[in-house]
Design a protein around this motif. Structure first.
Motif, PDB file in Angstrom:
ATOM      1  N   TYR A  92      49.243  48.270  41.902  1.00 16.95           N
ATOM      2  CA  TYR A  92      48.512  49.327  41.201  1.00 16.95           C
ATOM      3  C   TYR A  92      47.089  48.866  40.873  1.00 16.95           C
ATOM      4  CZ  TYR A  92      46.982  52.475  37.502  1.00 16.95           C
ATOM      5  OH  TYR A  92      46.242  53.346  36.744  1.00 16.95           O
ATOM      6  N   LEU A  93      46.963  47.643  40.342  1.00 16.04           N
ATOM      7  CA  LEU A  93      45.644  47.108  39.995  1.00 16.04           C
ATOM      8  C   LEU A  93      44.779  46.914  41.236  1.00 16.04           C
ATOM      9  CD1 LEU A  93      46.681  44.480  37.280  1.00 16.04           C
ATOM     10  CD2 LEU A  93      45.383  46.589  36.903  1.00 16.04           C
ATOM     11  N   TYR A  94      45.417  46.511  42.337  1.00 17.69           N
ATOM     12  CA  TYR A  94      44.660  46.315  43.585  1.00 17.69           C
ATOM     13  C   TYR A  94      44.118  47.646  44.099  1.00 17.69           C
ATOM     14  CZ  TYR A  94      43.515  44.949  48.361  1.00 17.69           C
ATOM     15  OH  TYR A  94      42.849  44.721  49.545  1.00 17.69           O
ATOM     16  N   SER A  96      43.513  50.188  42.347  1.00 13.35           N
ATOM     17  CA  SER A  96      42.525  50.667  41.375  1.00 13.35           C
ATOM     18  C   SER A  96      41.209  49.902  41.466  1.00 13.35           C
ATOM     19  CB  SER A  96      43.081  50.534  39.949  1.00 13.35           C
ATOM     20  OG  SER A  96      44.289  51.239  39.823  1.00 13.35           O
ATOM     21  N   GLY A  97      41.203  48.803  42.226  1.00  9.53           N
ATOM     22  CA  GLY A  97      40.000  47.993  42.359  1.00  9.53           C
ATOM     23  C   GLY A  97      39.713  47.128  41.146  1.00  9.53           C
ATOM     24  N   ASP A  98      40.726  46.917  40.295  1.00  8.59           N
ATOM     25  CA  ASP A  98      40.535  46.115  39.083  1.00  8.59           C
ATOM     26  C   ASP A  98      40.827  44.645  39.413  1.00  8.59           C
ATOM     27  OD1 ASP A  98      40.170  45.290  36.485  1.00  8.59           O
ATOM     28  OD2 ASP A  98      41.271  46.975  35.622  1.00  8.59           O
ATOM     29  N   THR A  99      39.891  44.019  40.095  1.00 12.81           N
ATOM     30  CA  THR A  99      40.086  42.680  40.647  1.00 12.81           C
ATOM     31  C   THR A  99      40.352  41.626  39.588  1.00 12.81           C
ATOM     32  OG1 THR A  99      38.564  43.291  42.420  1.00 12.81           O
ATOM     33  CG2 THR A  99      39.064  40.964  42.198  1.00 12.81           C
ATOM     34  N   GLU A 100      39.598  41.649  38.510  1.00 13.59           N
ATOM     35  CA  GLU A 100      39.723  40.606  37.496  1.00 13.59           C
ATOM     36  C   GLU A 100      41.050  40.699  36.738  1.00 13.59           C
ATOM     37  OE1 GLU A 100      36.066  41.133  35.370  1.00 13.59           O
ATOM     38  OE2 GLU A 100      35.055  39.600  36.576  1.00 13.59           O
ATOM     39  N   LYS A 101      41.480  41.904  36.391  1.00 15.81           N
ATOM     40  CA  LYS A 101      42.772  42.073  35.718  1.00 15.81           C
ATOM     41  C   LYS A 101      43.915  41.662  36.644  1.00 15.81           C
ATOM     42  CE  LYS A 101      41.903  45.588  32.174  1.00 15.81           C
ATOM     43  NZ  LYS A 101      42.235  46.961  31.715  1.00 15.81           N
ATOM     44  N   LEU A 102      43.769  41.980  37.912  1.00 17.91           N
ATOM     45  CA  LEU A 102      44.783  41.599  38.898  1.00 17.91           C
ATOM     46  C   LEU A 102      44.903  40.080  38.967  1.00 17.91           C
ATOM     47  CD1 LEU A 102      46.708  42.133  41.265  1.00 17.91           C
ATOM     48  CD2 LEU A 102      44.708  42.305  42.747  1.00 17.91           C
ATOM     49  N   HIS A 292      34.477  52.713  47.527  1.00 18.20           N
ATOM     50  CA  HIS A 292      35.418  52.411  46.444  1.00 18.20           C
ATOM     51  C   HIS A 292      35.207  50.998  45.897  1.00 18.20           C
ATOM     52  CE1 HIS A 292      37.613  56.102  47.185  1.00 18.20           C
ATOM     53  NE2 HIS A 292      37.765  55.771  48.459  1.00 18.20           N
ATOM     54  N   THR A 293      34.608  50.148  46.721  1.00 16.89           N
ATOM     55  CA  THR A 293      34.425  48.751  46.336  1.00 16.89           C
ATOM     56  C   THR A 293      32.975  48.327  46.556  1.00 16.89           C
ATOM     57  OG1 THR A 293      34.903  47.902  48.547  1.00 16.89           O
ATOM     58  CG2 THR A 293      36.790  48.244  47.088  1.00 16.89           C
TER      59      THR A 293
END
Length: 314
Positions: A92-94, A96-102, A292-293
C-alpha cells in the motif's frame, strides 16, 4: 477438545493396567498362584501408589508435549499472518509513493527470514538512495545495504522471480562504486538473474524492461570501453539496439503504459536507429505520462527536451 480426548484415553488405559502386576504377586498372605512371591525388582510395580505417581508423571509429560505442539503450530500461523499483514501495508505504501514510511516500516523487520519481505526491503533501500535529497555518502551506504537484503532474499527463496530481479538491480547499482572491470564482470551475473526472473514470471513487465536496459547499455557502449572490455575478457558482453527494442516492446505488450521509462527508452532506441517517426510517437507518450514519482517528472523533462532537439533539427 481433541487434546483432552487423547489425554483421557491415555489415563483410562493406565487405570486398566494397574491390577496387572498384582496378579503376578499373588494375594496378600498367600504363596501366590504363580509361585513368584515378591521378587526383587517388582516391588515398585507392585506398589499402587508409586505406579499411579509414575502414571501421572507420564500423563503430565504427554500433556506438556501436546500443548507444545499446539502452541508451536499456533505461533507459526500467527507469524505467517503477521508477515502477510506487513506485506499488505508495504505494498500500500509503495503504491502510494510514500518511500520513507515504507523504508521505516520494513527496516523494523530487517532480521526477517521471509524472502518476500526482504526483497521489498531491498527495493525500499534503493528507492531512498535514489531520492535527490539523499547525500552521496548515504546513497552509497543504502546501495550496499539493498544488495545485502536482496542477497538474503535470494538465499531464502531461489524460486522468487522478484528476488532474482532485485538482486540483479542491486548488483548493477553497486557496480557504480566498484570500477569498470567489476562492472563488466557483474554484467554476466545481472543478465543471468534477469533472464531467470523472466523465466519464473514471463508476465512481469519490469523484468523484461530491465533486460531491455541491459541490451541498450551494451549496444550504446563507446568504442574505447569495448576495447578495454576485450582486453579484460575474452568475450565481453554485447548486444544491439534491435534486441533492446524487442524487450521494450515485449514489456509494453505484457503491461501497456506500465512505466514511463519504458516509453522513454522506446523513443530513445528508435532515435538510435534513425527512425524519428516512431521515436516521436514514444517520446510524446513519455512526455504526457502522468507523473506519480520524482522519476516520472525527470522522464517527462527528458522526453520534452529530446522532442524539441530533433524537431528543431528538422
Amino acid at each position: 477438545m481433541a487434546l483432552v480426548a487423547r489425554l483421557w484415553r491415555f489415563l483410562h488405559l493406565g487405570r486398566g493396567t494397574v491390577p496387572g502386576p498384582r496378579l503376578l504377586m499373588g494375594a496378600p498372605g498367600s504363596r501366590g498362584r504363580c509361585g513368584l512371591g515378591r521378587l526383587p525388582g517388582f516391588e515398585v510395580i507392585g506398589n499402587p501408589g508409586t505406579f499411579k505417581r509414575g502414571l501421572l508423571f507420564s500423563a503430565l509429560s504427554y500433556l506438556g508435549f501436546e500443548i507444545y505442539q499446539v502452541v508451536s503450530q499456533a505461533a507459526v500461523v500467527h507469524a505467517t499472518a503477521k508477515v502477510e499483514e506487513i506485506l499488505e501495508q508495504a505494498d500500500y505504501l509503495y503504491e502510494s509513493g510514500d518511500t520513507e514510511k515504507l523504508y521505516q516500516l520494513l527496516t523494523s523487520y530487517k532480521e526477517s527470514e521471509d524472502a518476500e519481505l526482504l526483497w521489498r526491503l531491498a527495493r525500499a533501500s534503493r528507492d531512498i538512495a535514489q531520492l535527490s535529497r539523499t547525500s552521496e555518502e548515504e546513497k552509497k551506504r543504502l546501495v550496499y545495504e539493498a544488495l545485502e537484503y536482496a542477497k538474503r532474499a535470494l538465499e531464502k527463496n531461489e524460486s522468487s522471480f522478484a528476488a532474482h530481479k532485485w538482486y540483479a538491480i542491486c548488483i548493477s547499482d553497486v557496480g557504480d562504486y566498484e570500477g569498470f572491470k567489476v562492472k563488466i564482470a557483474n554484467a554476466y551475473i545481472i543478465k543471468e538473474h534477469f533472464e531467470k526472473a523472466i523465466e519464473l514470471n514471463p508476465k512481469d513487465a519490469t523484468s523484461i524492461h530491465l533486460m531491455g536496459i541491459w541490451c541498450y547499455t551494451f549496444a550504446e557502449m563507446p568504442w574505447y570501453q569495448r576495447k578495454i572490455a576485450k582486453m579484460l575478457f575474452a568475450t565481453p558482453p554485447s548486444s544491439t539496439y534491435e534486441e533492446a527494442l524487442s524487450y521494450f516492446h515485449r514489456a509494453e505488450q505484457v503491461d501497456p503504459n506500465f512505466y514511463s521509462k519504458n516509453l522513454l527508452l522506446l523513443g530513445k532506441t528508435y532515435l538510435k536507429i534513425q527512425n524519428k517517426k516512431l521515436a516521436a510517437f514514444w517520446l510524446l507518450k513519455a512526455r504526457d505520462y502522468p507523473a506519480h514519482t520524482e522519476e516520472d517528472k525527470q522522464i517527462q523533462t527528458e522526453a520534452a527536451q529530446l522532442l524539441t532537439s530533433f524537431s528543431v533539427k528538422n
